[in-house]
Scaffold this motif. Structure first.
Motif, PDB file in Angstrom:
ATOM      1  N   LYS A 226       0.871  -1.192   0.000  1.00  0.00           N
ATOM      2  CA  LYS A 226       0.000   0.000   0.000  1.00  0.00           C
ATOM      3  C   LYS A 226       0.901   1.233   0.000  1.00  0.00           C
ATOM      4  CE  LYS A 226      -3.373   2.993   0.895  1.00  0.00           C
ATOM      5  NZ  LYS A 226      -2.826   4.093   1.631  1.00  0.00           N
ATOM      6  N   ARG A 227       0.750   2.047  -1.021  1.00  0.00           N
ATOM      7  CA  ARG A 227       1.546   3.275  -1.137  1.00  0.00           C
ATOM      8  C   ARG A 227       0.634   4.485  -0.918  1.00  0.00           C
ATOM      9  NH1 ARG A 227       2.694   7.333  -5.533  1.00  0.00           N
ATOM     10  NH2 ARG A 227       4.618   8.339  -4.826  1.00  0.00           N
ATOM     11  N   THR A 228       1.114   5.456  -0.156  1.00  0.00           N
ATOM     12  CA  THR A 228       0.396   6.695   0.117  1.00  0.00           C
ATOM     13  C   THR A 228       1.324   7.863  -0.183  1.00  0.00           C
ATOM     14  OG1 THR A 228      -0.808   5.602   1.921  1.00  0.00           O
ATOM     15  CG2 THR A 228      -0.855   8.013   1.870  1.00  0.00           C
ATOM     16  N   LEU A 229       0.861   8.787  -1.012  1.00  0.00           N
ATOM     17  CA  LEU A 229       1.591  10.023  -1.279  1.00  0.00           C
ATOM     18  C   LEU A 229       0.745  11.184  -0.758  1.00  0.00           C
ATOM     19  CD1 LEU A 229       4.034  11.451  -2.720  1.00  0.00           C
ATOM     20  CD2 LEU A 229       2.476  11.748  -4.658  1.00  0.00           C
ATOM     21  N   LEU A 230       1.269  11.902   0.219  1.00  0.00           N
ATOM     22  CA  LEU A 230       0.625  13.117   0.700  1.00  0.00           C
ATOM     23  C   LEU A 230       1.361  14.295   0.080  1.00  0.00           C
ATOM     24  CD1 LEU A 230       0.787  11.034   3.453  1.00  0.00           C
ATOM     25  CD2 LEU A 230      -0.871  12.758   4.143  1.00  0.00           C
ATOM     26  N   LEU A 231       0.601  15.215  -0.511  1.00  0.00           N
ATOM     27  CA  LEU A 231       1.218  16.356  -1.182  1.00  0.00           C
ATOM     28  C   LEU A 231       0.455  17.628  -0.879  1.00  0.00           C
ATOM     29  CD1 LEU A 231      -0.430  17.206  -4.092  1.00  0.00           C
ATOM     30  CD2 LEU A 231       0.257  14.861  -4.558  1.00  0.00           C
ATOM     31  N   ALA A 232       1.130  18.748  -1.084  1.00  0.00           N
ATOM     32  CA  ALA A 232       0.543  20.061  -0.820  1.00  0.00           C
ATOM     33  C   ALA A 232       0.680  20.934  -2.055  1.00  0.00           C
ATOM     34  CB  ALA A 232       1.236  20.729   0.366  1.00  0.00           C
TER      35      ALA A 232
ATOM     36  N   PRO B 115       8.204  19.634   1.258  1.00  0.00           N
ATOM     37  CA  PRO B 115       8.417  18.222   0.934  1.00  0.00           C
ATOM     38  C   PRO B 115       7.089  17.493   0.764  1.00  0.00           C
ATOM     39  CG  PRO B 115       8.566  18.518   3.298  1.00  0.00           C
ATOM     40  CD  PRO B 115       8.318  19.897   2.711  1.00  0.00           C
ATOM     41  N   VAL B 116       7.145  16.296   0.209  1.00  0.00           N
ATOM     42  CA  VAL B 116       6.001  15.395   0.156  1.00  0.00           C
ATOM     43  C   VAL B 116       6.248  14.260   1.134  1.00  0.00           C
ATOM     44  CG1 VAL B 116       5.514  15.960  -2.263  1.00  0.00           C
ATOM     45  CG2 VAL B 116       6.947  13.965  -1.709  1.00  0.00           C
ATOM     46  N   ALA B 117       5.223  13.459   1.392  1.00  0.00           N
ATOM     47  CA  ALA B 117       5.379  12.237   2.182  1.00  0.00           C
ATOM     48  C   ALA B 117       5.083  11.057   1.268  1.00  0.00           C
ATOM     49  CB  ALA B 117       4.440  12.232   3.383  1.00  0.00           C
ATOM     50  N   HIS B 118       6.096  10.237   1.030  1.00  0.00           N
ATOM     51  CA  HIS B 118       6.016   9.060   0.147  1.00  0.00           C
ATOM     52  C   HIS B 118       6.162   7.835   1.052  1.00  0.00           C
ATOM     53  CE1 HIS B 118       7.130   6.165  -2.962  1.00  0.00           C
ATOM     54  NE2 HIS B 118       8.346   6.063  -2.479  1.00  0.00           N
ATOM     55  N   LEU B 119       5.052   7.174   1.328  1.00  0.00           N
ATOM     56  CA  LEU B 119       5.013   6.112   2.327  1.00  0.00           C
ATOM     57  C   LEU B 119       4.504   4.826   1.687  1.00  0.00           C
ATOM     58  CD1 LEU B 119       3.044   8.230   4.965  1.00  0.00           C
ATOM     59  CD2 LEU B 119       5.517   8.222   4.554  1.00  0.00           C
ATOM     60  N   PHE B 120       5.171   3.715   1.973  1.00  0.00           N
ATOM     61  CA  PHE B 120       4.650   2.435   1.494  1.00  0.00           C
ATOM     62  C   PHE B 120       4.961   1.347   2.508  1.00  0.00           C
ATOM     63  CE2 PHE B 120       8.747   3.238  -0.432  1.00  0.00           C
ATOM     64  CZ  PHE B 120       9.422   2.022  -0.459  1.00  0.00           C
ATOM     65  N   ARG B 121       4.057   0.379   2.570  1.00  0.00           N
ATOM     66  CA  ARG B 121       4.130  -0.681   3.575  1.00  0.00           C
ATOM     67  C   ARG B 121       3.394  -1.904   3.061  1.00  0.00           C
ATOM     68  NH1 ARG B 121      -0.859  -1.265   5.910  1.00  0.00           N
ATOM     69  NH2 ARG B 121      -2.292   0.487   5.701  1.00  0.00           N
ATOM     70  N   TRP B 122       3.614  -3.020   3.717  1.00  0.00           N
ATOM     71  CA  TRP B 122       2.860  -4.222   3.397  1.00  0.00           C
ATOM     72  C   TRP B 122       1.510  -4.197   4.106  1.00  0.00           C
ATOM     73  CZ3 TRP B 122       3.655  -7.430  -0.400  1.00  0.00           C
ATOM     74  CH2 TRP B 122       4.939  -7.598  -0.913  1.00  0.00           C
ATOM     75  N   SER B 123       0.511  -4.759   3.455  1.00  0.00           N
ATOM     76  CA  SER B 123      -0.786  -5.018   4.085  1.00  0.00           C
ATOM     77  C   SER B 123      -1.193  -6.437   3.723  1.00  0.00           C
ATOM     78  CB  SER B 123      -1.850  -4.029   3.596  1.00  0.00           C
ATOM     79  OG  SER B 123      -3.124  -4.372   4.132  1.00  0.00           O
ATOM     80  N   GLY B 124      -1.735  -7.145   4.675  1.00  0.00           N
ATOM     81  CA  GLY B 124      -2.153  -8.522   4.431  1.00  0.00           C
ATOM     82  C   GLY B 124      -3.470  -8.646   3.721  1.00  0.00           C
ATOM     83  N   ARG B 125      -4.161  -7.513   3.541  1.00  0.00           N
ATOM     84  CA  ARG B 125      -5.471  -7.529   2.890  1.00  0.00           C
ATOM     85  C   ARG B 125      -5.682  -6.220   2.127  1.00  0.00           C
ATOM     86  NH1 ARG B 125      -5.770  -6.702   8.241  1.00  0.00           N
ATOM     87  NH2 ARG B 125      -6.947  -4.941   9.080  1.00  0.00           N
ATOM     88  N   ALA B 126      -6.767  -6.174   1.357  1.00  0.00           N
ATOM     89  CA  ALA B 126      -7.061  -4.976   0.580  1.00  0.00           C
ATOM     90  C   ALA B 126      -7.293  -3.789   1.512  1.00  0.00           C
ATOM     91  CB  ALA B 126      -8.296  -5.212  -0.281  1.00  0.00           C
ATOM     92  N   VAL B 127      -6.792  -2.632   1.112  1.00  0.00           N
ATOM     93  CA  VAL B 127      -6.986  -1.401   1.862  1.00  0.00           C
ATOM     94  C   VAL B 127      -7.980  -0.509   1.134  1.00  0.00           C
ATOM     95  CG1 VAL B 127      -5.858   0.655   2.794  1.00  0.00           C
ATOM     96  CG2 VAL B 127      -4.655  -1.536   2.799  1.00  0.00           C
TER      97      VAL B 127
END
Length: 198
Positions: A87-93, A182-194
Protein backbone atom coordinates in the motif's frame (compact mmCIF):
# COMPACT_ATOMS: atom_id res chain seq x y z
CA UNK A 1 -18.39 7.30 7.21
CA UNK A 2 -15.04 8.93 6.43
CA UNK A 3 -11.74 7.58 5.15
CA UNK A 4 -8.68 8.74 7.05
CA UNK A 5 -4.92 8.39 6.71
CA UNK A 6 -2.94 8.75 9.93
CA UNK A 7 0.82 8.84 10.46
CA UNK A 8 2.16 6.94 13.49
CA UNK A 9 5.45 5.92 15.07
CA UNK A 10 6.51 2.49 13.82
CA UNK A 11 6.70 1.02 17.33
CA UNK A 12 3.33 -0.47 18.25
CA UNK A 13 1.75 0.38 14.89
CA UNK A 14 0.49 -3.16 14.29
CA UNK A 15 -1.97 -2.71 17.19
CA UNK A 16 -3.86 -0.18 15.04
CA UNK A 17 -4.32 -2.87 12.39
CA UNK A 18 -6.84 -4.52 14.72
CA UNK A 19 -8.99 -1.42 15.18
CA UNK A 20 -11.63 -2.74 12.77
CA UNK A 21 -13.20 -4.46 15.80
CA UNK A 22 -14.00 -1.05 17.34
CA UNK A 23 -17.50 0.42 17.25
CA UNK A 24 -18.17 2.60 14.21
CA UNK A 25 -15.12 1.34 12.31
CA UNK A 26 -15.69 -0.18 8.87
CA UNK A 27 -12.06 -0.94 7.99
CA UNK A 28 -8.61 -0.57 9.51
CA UNK A 29 -5.14 -1.36 8.19
CA UNK A 30 -1.82 -0.24 9.69
CA UNK A 31 1.83 -1.13 9.57
CA UNK A 32 5.40 0.13 9.56
CA UNK A 33 6.83 1.90 6.52
CA UNK A 34 9.23 0.00 4.30
CA UNK A 35 12.77 1.25 3.53
CA UNK A 36 12.63 3.96 0.89
CA UNK A 37 9.65 5.71 2.48
CA UNK A 38 10.18 9.32 3.52
CA UNK A 39 8.29 12.21 5.07
CA UNK A 40 6.26 10.16 7.53
CA UNK A 41 6.60 9.11 11.17
CA UNK A 42 7.49 5.44 10.68
CA UNK A 43 4.06 3.86 10.06
CA UNK A 44 0.72 4.64 8.46
CA UNK A 45 -2.85 3.77 9.40
CA UNK A 46 -5.73 3.63 6.91
CA UNK A 47 -9.08 3.92 8.65
CA UNK A 48 -12.69 4.08 7.50
CA UNK A 49 -14.72 5.19 10.48
CA UNK A 50 -17.57 7.29 11.82
CA UNK A 51 -15.10 8.76 14.35
CA UNK A 52 -11.70 10.44 13.90
CA UNK A 53 -8.61 8.26 14.34
CA UNK A 54 -7.65 9.88 17.66
CA UNK A 55 -11.03 8.94 19.15
CA UNK A 56 -10.83 5.39 17.82
CA UNK A 57 -7.31 5.00 19.18
CA UNK A 58 -8.24 6.43 22.57
CA UNK A 59 -11.20 4.05 22.83
CA UNK A 60 -8.84 1.12 22.29
CA UNK A 61 -6.24 2.42 24.73
CA UNK A 62 -3.74 3.09 21.94
CA UNK A 63 -1.28 5.99 22.16
CA UNK A 64 -1.61 9.33 20.42
CA UNK A 65 -1.51 12.05 19.33
CA UNK A 66 -1.90 11.16 15.68
CA UNK A 67 -1.17 13.13 12.52
CA UNK A 68 -4.33 12.42 10.53
CA UNK A 69 -6.11 13.72 7.43
CA UNK A 70 -9.75 13.22 6.49
CA UNK A 71 -10.21 12.36 2.80
CA UNK A 72 -12.75 13.68 0.31
CA UNK A 73 -12.72 11.28 -2.67
CA UNK A 74 -12.06 12.63 -6.16
CA UNK A 75 -12.01 9.27 -7.97
CA UNK A 76 -11.02 5.68 -7.19
CA UNK A 77 -11.01 2.16 -8.56
CA UNK A 78 -10.92 -1.13 -6.69
CA UNK A 79 -9.33 -4.13 -8.39
CA UNK A 80 -10.02 -7.34 -6.44
CA UNK A 81 -6.80 -9.23 -5.75
CA UNK A 82 -6.21 -11.76 -2.97
CA UNK A 83 -3.28 -11.88 -0.59
CA UNK A 84 -0.70 -9.37 0.64
CA UNK A 85 0.01 -6.20 -1.22
CA UNK A 86 2.10 -3.04 -0.96
CA UNK A 87 0.00 0.00 0.00
CA UNK A 88 1.55 3.27 -1.14
CA UNK A 89 0.40 6.69 0.12
CA UNK A 90 1.59 10.02 -1.28
CA UNK A 91 0.63 13.12 0.70
CA UNK A 92 1.22 16.36 -1.18
CA UNK A 93 0.54 20.06 -0.82
CA UNK A 94 -0.45 22.27 -3.76
CA UNK A 95 0.98 25.77 -3.44
CA UNK A 96 -1.60 28.24 -2.01
CA UNK A 97 -3.12 30.49 -4.65
CA UNK A 98 -2.66 27.97 -7.49
CA UNK A 99 -5.48 28.48 -10.05
CA UNK A 100 -8.09 25.73 -9.85
CA UNK A 101 -7.59 24.94 -13.55
CA UNK A 102 -3.96 23.96 -12.87
CA UNK A 103 -4.97 21.89 -9.84
CA UNK A 104 -7.49 20.08 -12.06
CA UNK A 105 -4.73 19.33 -14.60
CA UNK A 106 -2.52 17.86 -11.88
CA UNK A 107 -5.40 15.68 -10.71
CA UNK A 108 -6.13 14.57 -14.28
CA UNK A 109 -2.49 13.58 -14.85
CA UNK A 110 -2.46 11.55 -11.63
CA UNK A 111 -5.76 9.87 -12.51
CA UNK A 112 -4.41 8.87 -15.94
CA UNK A 113 -1.50 6.93 -14.43
CA UNK A 114 -3.34 3.58 -13.98
CA UNK A 115 -4.14 3.50 -17.71
CA UNK A 116 -0.40 3.62 -18.48
CA UNK A 117 1.21 1.78 -15.56
CA UNK A 118 0.13 -1.85 -15.40
CA UNK A 119 1.49 -2.57 -11.91
CA UNK A 120 -1.06 -0.25 -10.25
CA UNK A 121 -3.93 -2.32 -8.88
CA UNK A 122 -6.48 -0.44 -6.77
CA UNK A 123 -6.03 3.32 -6.53
CA UNK A 124 -7.66 6.43 -5.09
CA UNK A 125 -7.16 10.18 -5.40
CA UNK A 126 -8.60 12.35 -2.64
CA UNK A 127 -8.51 15.95 -1.53
CA UNK A 128 -7.89 16.59 2.14
CA UNK A 129 -10.98 17.82 3.98
CA UNK A 130 -9.56 21.08 5.30
CA UNK A 131 -12.69 21.73 7.34
CA UNK A 132 -12.11 18.60 9.42
CA UNK A 133 -8.32 18.37 9.29
CA UNK A 134 -6.78 21.74 8.40
CA UNK A 135 -3.10 21.60 7.59
CA UNK A 136 -0.52 21.76 4.82
CA UNK A 137 -1.57 18.61 2.91
CA UNK A 138 -4.10 19.17 0.11
CA UNK A 139 -4.16 15.80 -1.70
CA UNK A 140 -3.59 12.10 -1.03
CA UNK A 141 -2.75 9.76 -3.94
CA UNK A 142 -2.92 6.05 -3.02
CA UNK A 143 -2.20 2.81 -4.85
CA UNK A 144 -1.84 -0.91 -4.19
CA UNK A 145 0.88 -3.04 -5.82
CA UNK A 146 1.65 -6.75 -5.79
CA UNK A 147 5.18 -6.03 -4.54
CA UNK A 148 7.74 -3.28 -3.99
CA UNK A 149 9.17 -3.75 -7.49
CA UNK A 150 5.83 -2.68 -8.99
CA UNK A 151 6.17 0.65 -7.20
CA UNK A 152 9.93 1.27 -7.23
CA UNK A 153 10.42 -0.01 -10.79
CA UNK A 154 7.48 0.22 -13.15
CA UNK A 155 5.64 3.06 -11.38
CA UNK A 156 8.43 5.45 -10.43
CA UNK A 157 10.46 4.69 -13.55
CA UNK A 158 7.66 4.86 -16.11
CA UNK A 159 7.96 7.43 -18.96
CA UNK A 160 4.43 8.67 -18.22
CA UNK A 161 5.55 9.48 -14.68
CA UNK A 162 8.61 11.43 -15.91
CA UNK A 163 6.72 13.27 -18.65
CA UNK A 164 3.33 14.13 -17.17
CA UNK A 165 3.57 13.85 -13.40
CA UNK A 166 7.09 14.89 -12.34
CA UNK A 167 6.66 18.37 -13.84
CA UNK A 168 4.05 19.27 -11.22
CA UNK A 169 6.67 18.64 -8.52
CA UNK A 170 9.57 20.44 -10.22
CA UNK A 171 9.80 24.22 -9.82
CA UNK A 172 12.36 24.38 -12.65
CA UNK A 173 9.81 23.20 -15.25
CA UNK A 174 7.89 26.05 -16.94
CA UNK A 175 4.20 25.70 -16.15
CA UNK A 176 4.88 23.07 -13.48
CA UNK A 177 6.06 23.16 -9.91
CA UNK A 178 2.73 23.69 -8.19
CA UNK A 179 3.44 21.03 -5.53
CA UNK A 180 5.39 22.41 -2.58
CA UNK A 181 8.16 20.29 -1.09
CA UNK A 182 8.42 18.22 0.93
CA UNK A 183 6.00 15.40 0.16
CA UNK A 184 5.38 12.24 2.18
CA UNK A 185 6.02 9.06 0.15
CA UNK A 186 5.01 6.11 2.33
CA UNK A 187 4.65 2.43 1.49
CA UNK A 188 4.13 -0.68 3.58
CA UNK A 189 2.86 -4.22 3.40
CA UNK A 190 -0.79 -5.02 4.08
CA UNK A 191 -2.15 -8.52 4.43
CA UNK A 192 -5.47 -7.53 2.89
CA UNK A 193 -7.06 -4.98 0.58
CA UNK A 194 -6.99 -1.40 1.86
CA UNK A 195 -8.66 0.52 -0.97
CA UNK A 196 -12.04 -1.24 -0.95
CA UNK A 197 -15.61 -0.21 -1.56
CA UNK A 198 -14.66 2.92 -3.49
Amino acid sequence: MTRWVALLPAEGSTAYDRADAAAGVLASSAGPELPGSFGGRGASWDLTSERPPAQVAAGLGLPGPLDAVALTPVRARTVPSPGPRVKRTLLLAVRPGTPEERVARLEADLLAMPAHIATIRSWALSRVDQGRTPGRWTHVWEQEFADVAGLAGEYLGHPYHWTYVDRWFDGEVPGGGIVEPPVAHLFRWSGRAVLVGR
